[in-house]
Design a protein around this motif. Structure first.
Motif, PDB file in Angstrom:
ATOM      1  N   LYS A   1      38.208  51.272 -32.584  1.00  0.00           N
ATOM      2  CA  LYS A   1      39.329  50.633 -33.277  1.00  0.00           C
ATOM      3  C   LYS A   1      38.753  49.711 -34.335  1.00  0.00           C
ATOM      4  O   LYS A   1      38.098  48.721 -34.021  1.00  0.00           O
ATOM      5  N   ILE A   2      39.003  50.040 -35.589  1.00  0.00           N
ATOM      6  CA  ILE A   2      38.465  49.254 -36.697  1.00  0.00           C
ATOM      7  C   ILE A   2      39.471  48.162 -37.048  1.00  0.00           C
ATOM      8  O   ILE A   2      40.615  48.439 -37.397  1.00  0.00           O
TER       9      ILE A   2
ATOM     10  N   ASP B   1      36.460  49.651 -28.206  1.00  0.00           N
ATOM     11  CA  ASP B   1      36.063  48.276 -28.493  1.00  0.00           C
ATOM     12  C   ASP B   1      34.795  48.307 -29.339  1.00  0.00           C
ATOM     13  O   ASP B   1      33.695  48.473 -28.833  1.00  0.00           O
ATOM     14  N   PHE B   2      34.955  48.144 -30.635  1.00  0.00           N
ATOM     15  CA  PHE B   2      33.859  48.334 -31.585  1.00  0.00           C
ATOM     16  C   PHE B   2      32.641  47.469 -31.259  1.00  0.00           C
ATOM     17  O   PHE B   2      31.505  47.909 -31.367  1.00  0.00           O
ATOM     18  N   ASP B   3      32.884  46.212 -30.861  1.00  0.00           N
ATOM     19  CA  ASP B   3      31.778  45.291 -30.590  1.00  0.00           C
ATOM     20  C   ASP B   3      30.910  45.755 -29.438  1.00  0.00           C
ATOM     21  O   ASP B   3      29.701  45.521 -29.415  1.00  0.00           O
TER      22      ASP B   3
ATOM     23  N   LEU C   1      29.261  55.106 -39.567  1.00  0.00           N
ATOM     24  CA  LEU C   1      30.339  55.484 -40.485  1.00  0.00           C
ATOM     25  C   LEU C   1      31.552  54.585 -40.268  1.00  0.00           C
ATOM     26  O   LEU C   1      32.170  54.098 -41.224  1.00  0.00           O
ATOM     27  N   SER C   2      31.872  54.340 -39.006  1.00  0.00           N
ATOM     28  CA  SER C   2      33.005  53.467 -38.660  1.00  0.00           C
ATOM     29  C   SER C   2      32.746  52.041 -39.131  1.00  0.00           C
ATOM     30  O   SER C   2      33.651  51.361 -39.635  1.00  0.00           O
TER      31      SER C   2
END
Length: 246
Positions: free
Chosen positions: A58-59, A138-140, A187-188
Motif C-alpha cells: 500500500k503506497i 505494509d510497505f515499511d 518499483l513501488s
C-alpha cells in the motif's frame, strides 16, 4: 526629448513582451514537468498492478497515513468502538481476502486508489488479510521487519514466495524469487517518492466526498461495513448515506 520618450516607451513595451514570453515558456515548462511526473506515476502504477495483480504494498503519500482507518477516530472512545467492531467482524471470517488461506489470524487493512491527473487519493475498500499478506501490504515492513513481533517466524524468502504465488508467478530458484520481489518493491518505492511531488493532493472517501463528512461513530462503523462488503459483492452499487450532525 519627444524622441527619447518615444524610444523609452518602445523599450519598455519590448521588455514587457519579452517578460510575458519568458513567463509563458516557464509556465509551459512547469506544466510539461508536472505532466511528466503524472505520466511516470501512471506508467509505474500500471506496471505495479500488472505484477502485483492481487497482492502489492500500500503506497501512502506523505502525510496521508490512515493507520488502516484508525486515524479517522477523533477520540479514544471512537477508536475503542472501531476496534470492538473490527474484532466482531473478524470472527465471522475464516480466510484471507487476498490469498484465500484458511486462518483466524487476520489483520484489518484499508485500500486506496490514486487519480494522478486530478491529484486525488481516494479510499477504495477494506479487507481482513493473513499475516504474510499484511506484511507485504505494509510497505515499511518490507524494509524493516522490526515492526513485527512474528518476523522471527517469517523470512524474506517466505514473504517473496507468498507474493509470487499469490500473484500467479512461477520462478525456479529462491534467488530468482527474492530478486523478483525486491525489484518489485523498488518499483513501488519509486512511485512513493514520485507522489511526494503532489503538494495539492486531495484525500477523499470512496464516493469522492471529504472524509470530514464522518460526523460520528455510527458514520465510521457504517463506512467500515460498506468497505468490507465490497469484497463480497464487487459490483455493489448501493452507497451508504452519512448523516450530518447539525
Amino acid at each position: 526629448k519627444k524622441k527619447k520618450k518615444n524610444e523609452e516607451k518602445k523599450k519598455k513595451k519590448k521588455e514587457k513582451k519579452k517578460n510575458k514570453k519568458k513567463k509563458k515558456k516557464l509556465k509551459k515548462k512547469n506544466g510539461l514537468r508536472m505532466m511528466s511526473i503524472e505520466t511516470q506515476c501512471i506508467s509505474i502504477e500500471n506496471e505495479i498492478k500488472r505484477i502485483g495483480s492481487l497482492l502489492r504494498p500500500k503506497i501512502i503519500p506523505r502525510g496521508c497515513q490512515d493507520n488502516n482507518l484508525m486515524n479517522l477516530c477523533k477520540t479514544t472512545s471512537s477508536l475503542q468502538k472501531l476496534q470492538t467492531q473490527l474484532q466482531t467482524l473478524k470472527q465471522k471470517q475464516i480466510e484471507c481476502s487476498i490469498c484465500k488461506k484458511k486462518t483466524t489470524n487476520l489483520t484489518f487493512v484499508s485500500e486506496w486508489d490514486f487519480l494522478f491527473t486530478n491529484h486525488i487519493y481516494s479510499l477504495k475498500s477494506a479487507k481482513f488479510v493473513c499475516l504474510k499478506c499484511s506484511m507485504i501490504i505494509d510497505f515499511d515492513s518490507i524494509f524493516s521487519f522490526a515492526n513485527h513481533a512474528e518476523i522471527s517466524q517469517i523470512s524474506l524468502l517466505e514473504l517473496a514466495q507468498h507474493f509470487v504465488e499469490t500473484n500467479g508467478w512461477t520462478l525456479k530458484t529462491p534467488i530468482e524469487t527474492i530478486t523478483f520481489f525486491q525489484q518489485f518493491c523498488s518499483l513501488s518505492y519509486s512511485l512513493q517518492v514520485l507522489i511526494s511531488n503532489f503538494s495539492d493532493l486531495k484525500v477523499t472517501n470512496y464516493d469522492g466526498q471529504s472524509l470530514n463528512n464522518l460526523q460520528n461513530d455510527k458514520d465510521l462503523q457504517q463506512l467500515v461495513e460498506y468497505l468490507l462488503n465490497l469484497n463480497e459483492s464487487p459490483n455493489l452499487n448501493q452507497k451508504i448515506k452519512l448523516k450530518n450532525n447539525q
